[in-house]
Every structure is written in structure tokens, then in C-alpha cells.
Design a protein around this motif. Structure first.
Motif, short mmCIF file in Angstrom:
data_model
loop_
_atom_site.label_atom_id
_atom_site.label_comp_id
_atom_site.label_asym_id
_atom_site.label_seq_id
_atom_site.Cartn_x
_atom_site.Cartn_y
_atom_site.Cartn_z
N PHE A 18 83.18 95.48 -43.18
CA PHE A 18 81.96 94.93 -42.60
C PHE A 18 80.76 95.17 -43.51
N GLN A 26 75.01 97.73 -36.84
CA GLN A 26 74.78 96.31 -37.02
C GLN A 26 73.43 96.02 -36.38
N SER A 32 76.46 89.83 -39.23
CA SER A 32 77.39 90.93 -39.50
C SER A 32 78.55 90.31 -40.25
N TYR A 106 81.19 85.57 -40.64
CA TYR A 106 80.26 86.48 -39.99
C TYR A 106 80.05 86.10 -38.53
N LEU A 153 81.71 99.41 -33.27
CA LEU A 153 80.50 99.28 -34.06
C LEU A 153 79.29 99.61 -33.20
N VAL A 155 75.40 98.84 -32.48
CA VAL A 155 74.50 97.70 -32.66
C VAL A 155 73.13 98.10 -32.16
#
Length: 166
Positions: A18, A26, A32, A106, A153, A155
Motif C-alpha cells: 500500500f 490512510q 490509497s 487504488y 488499515l 484511516v
């Protein structure tokens, strides 16, 4: 032959990378980027059996790679057959504008939810066999989807505050 192919052929999950890196948050509203190593998105072949002058081989050829960012927007797919490997690594030594138009893959988070999202990735492979010196030279066994381990992830929703100059 189908049973022999499925017994002998090992198709490992393909782990994505990533940008921003998976260890960094992110950002809501920004791309992303996601990709896999070119070597991992390549055909594989393994011998099944050789008898006299006839040798059979099992193969798996990647045809596409999909991602679910865990944001309730569902799967998006990259690397359709014939387009090369899915995604190009973001190159921090180049500007974004210099990289637009390359084979990018993405997703964009539209909100930060609870701040953590579980990303799933799935590689779809065409599986079959070939045989050199056989009466029946080849056969396709259809598609096989292999899912990698989920990745969590972080964010974040970033906002700027403008203050009047003195």
C-alpha cells in the motif's frame, strides 16, 4: 486429470502493498494505492506426472486481482487479463503527475468510520493442465479465487484550519 491437478498445484495467496504504507494511516479523500509484486502475479507451473515420453503439467495463470477496502463499497478489480500485473508501486522519488496514467490500482476512503478498516484481497487464477506427448494435450479447469490474509488499515480524516494573518 482434474483431481491430479488440484492435488499437485499449490497457489499461494498474493499479499498486497500500500501507499501510504500499511503501517501509516490512510487519508480520507486521497487515493490509497495498492499493488502486488510483479513476481507474485505471474503464471506458475508444476509437473503432475511423467510416464514414458508423456509429461503432464498443472498451471495457474493470474487473471485479475480484487480488493475490498472494508468501507462498505465492495470489491474493486485491478489487473484484468492482458493488462500486465495489477498496480504499480507509488514512487516517492517522482511527482504524482509523473505517475498518472500508469497501471495504478487504488481506492478512496470517503470517511474514517471508526478509524480502522479490514482490507481483503483476492487473486483470481485460471487453472488447467497441459500434456506433452499425450492424446489429449490440454484442458482448462476454470477459475480459482485465492484470498490473502486480511490487513487492518488505520484511516484518518485530516482537516486544515485557516487563521487570519496578523
Amino acid at each position: 486429470m482434474q483431481e491430479a491437478v488440484l492435488r499437485r498445484l499449490t497457489v499461494d495467496p498474493v499479499a498486497p502493498s500500500f501507499s501510504p504504507d500499511a503501517t501509516d494511516p490512510q487519508v480520507v479523500g486521497l487515493q490509497s494505492w495498492v499493488w502486488v509484486d510483479e513476481a507474485d502475479f505471474a503464471p506458475i507451473q508444476t509437473p503432475i506426472e511423467c510416464i514414458a515420453a508423456a509429461c503432464a503439467y498443472a498451471y495457474a495463470r493470474p487473471v485479475r486481482l480484487g480488493f475490498d477496502l472494508g468501507d462498505d463499497n465492495g470489491w474493486f478489480w485491478c489487473g484484468e487479463a492482458g493488462s500486465g500485473w495489477p498496480g504499480v508501486a507509488y514512487d516517492t522519488s517522482r511527482t504524482y503527475a509523473d505517475q498518472v496514467g500508469e497501471n495504478h490500482c487504488y481506492g478512496v476512503y470517503t470517511d474514517d468510520g471508526d478509524g480502522r478498516f479490514t482490507v481483503r484481497s483476492r487473486t483470481v487464477w485460471m487453472v488447467g493442465w497441459t500434456c506433452v506427448g499425450c492424446a489429449e494435450p490440454s484442458g482448462d479447469l476454470g477459475l480459482l479465487a485465492v484470498e490473502a490474509s486480511p490487513i487492518v488499515l488505520d484511516v484518518e480524516d485530516l482537516q486544515a484550519v485557516a487563521t487570519p494573518a496578523d
